[in-house]
Enzyme design. Structure first.
Site, PDB file in Angstrom:
ATOM      1  N   ASN A  39       6.402   5.947  -5.469  1.00  0.00           N
ATOM      2  CA  ASN A  39       5.322   6.656  -6.148  1.00  0.00           C
ATOM      3  C   ASN A  39       4.264   7.110  -5.187  1.00  0.00           C
ATOM      4  O   ASN A  39       3.133   6.687  -5.249  1.00  0.00           O
ATOM      5  CB  ASN A  39       4.698   5.747  -7.198  1.00  0.00           C
ATOM      6  CG  ASN A  39       5.589   5.644  -8.398  1.00  0.00           C
ATOM      7  OD1 ASN A  39       5.476   6.430  -9.335  1.00  0.00           O
ATOM      8  ND2 ASN A  39       6.495   4.693  -8.388  1.00  0.00           N
ATOM      9  N   CYS A  92      -2.464   2.335  -2.009  1.00  0.00           N
ATOM     10  CA  CYS A  92      -1.317   1.463  -1.730  1.00  0.00           C
ATOM     11  C   CYS A  92      -1.453   0.776  -0.386  1.00  0.00           C
ATOM     12  O   CYS A  92      -0.802  -0.213  -0.124  1.00  0.00           O
ATOM     13  CB  CYS A  92      -0.013   2.238  -1.762  1.00  0.00           C
ATOM     14  SG  CYS A  92      -0.152   3.937  -2.219  1.00  0.00           S
ATOM     15  N   HIS A  93      -2.281   1.310   0.477  1.00  0.00           N
ATOM     16  CA  HIS A  93      -2.417   0.705   1.803  1.00  0.00           C
ATOM     17  C   HIS A  93      -3.119  -0.635   1.747  1.00  0.00           C
ATOM     18  O   HIS A  93      -3.131  -1.373   2.714  1.00  0.00           O
ATOM     19  CB  HIS A  93      -3.169   1.662   2.729  1.00  0.00           C
ATOM     20  CG  HIS A  93      -4.542   1.992   2.273  1.00  0.00           C
ATOM     21  ND1 HIS A  93      -4.809   2.988   1.366  1.00  0.00           N
ATOM     22  CD2 HIS A  93      -5.726   1.442   2.600  1.00  0.00           C
ATOM     23  CE1 HIS A  93      -6.123   3.036   1.178  1.00  0.00           C
ATOM     24  NE2 HIS A  93      -6.695   2.109   1.897  1.00  0.00           N
ATOM     25  N   TYR A 110       2.029  -8.359  -2.059  1.00  0.00           N
ATOM     26  CA  TYR A 110       3.125  -7.979  -2.955  1.00  0.00           C
ATOM     27  C   TYR A 110       3.412  -9.128  -3.914  1.00  0.00           C
ATOM     28  O   TYR A 110       3.541  -8.926  -5.120  1.00  0.00           O
ATOM     29  CB  TYR A 110       4.374  -7.662  -2.145  1.00  0.00           C
ATOM     30  CG  TYR A 110       4.198  -6.477  -1.220  1.00  0.00           C
ATOM     31  CD1 TYR A 110       4.341  -5.182  -1.703  1.00  0.00           C
ATOM     32  CD2 TYR A 110       3.865  -6.655   0.111  1.00  0.00           C
ATOM     33  CE1 TYR A 110       4.170  -4.090  -0.873  1.00  0.00           C
ATOM     34  CE2 TYR A 110       3.705  -5.564   0.946  1.00  0.00           C
ATOM     35  CZ  TYR A 110       3.856  -4.287   0.461  1.00  0.00           C
ATOM     36  OH  TYR A 110       3.675  -3.218   1.283  1.00  0.00           O
ATOM     37  N   GLU A 141     -11.877   0.902   6.455  1.00  0.00           N
ATOM     38  CA  GLU A 141     -12.543   0.331   5.277  1.00  0.00           C
ATOM     39  C   GLU A 141     -13.256  -0.964   5.617  1.00  0.00           C
ATOM     40  O   GLU A 141     -13.870  -1.593   4.773  1.00  0.00           O
ATOM     41  CB  GLU A 141     -11.519   0.064   4.172  1.00  0.00           C
ATOM     42  CG  GLU A 141     -10.980   1.335   3.560  1.00  0.00           C
ATOM     43  CD  GLU A 141     -10.012   1.030   2.433  1.00  0.00           C
ATOM     44  OE1 GLU A 141      -9.731  -0.153   2.195  1.00  0.00           O
ATOM     45  OE2 GLU A 141      -9.549   1.988   1.807  1.00  0.00           O
TER      46      GLU A 141
END
Length: 103
Positions: free
Chosen positions: A50, A58-59, A28, A85
């Site tokens: 959003n 966003c993860h 962030y 991932e």
DNA sequence: CCGATGACGCGCC
DNA sequence: GGGCGCGCCATCG
């Protein structure tokens, strides 16, 4: 839509987030700094408000220090997505030295 | 316009 | 290691 500037703060956040490669993460504060601001809290709100963003991973945005941080669909889900991932998570933390991606 | 909020960060106990 | 408090800044009510 109170678009004061050409691109809202939110849009920049989403745009940067979309650039994070698979198997990598960003923070962030990192995003805030990339936008030349210190509104790391606003970054989190931008992502939360959003959920519409299809295609915005966003993860891949986590806290500095390697803690996962929050996720609209649950922190649990966030961890699963990251691991799927290829991001290794030990005791709810990520090895930032290895996975942190810088804009 | 002003006060409250928040998917944060960091120092301190 | 865990918990608390203060600071940061864009949005919301």
């Amino acid at each position: 839509m109170i678009n004061i500037n050409k691109k809202s703060f939110q849009e920049r956040v989403l745009e940067l987030t979309a650039r994070v490669p698979e198997g990598r993460v960003t923070t962030y504060s990192g995003i805030a700094r990339a936008l030349n601001t210190r509104a790391y809290r606003a970054v989190g709100q931008a992502l939360k408000r959003n959920p519409h963003a299809p295609g915005i991973p966003c993860h891949r945005v986590v806290k500095s220090g390697g803690l996962l941080g929050g996720y609209s669909r649950g922190a649990r889900k966030k961890a699963e997505l990251l691991e799927s991932e290829g991001v290794e998570i030990r005791n709810g933390r990520i090895d930032m030295e290895r996975y942190l991606w810088k804009p």
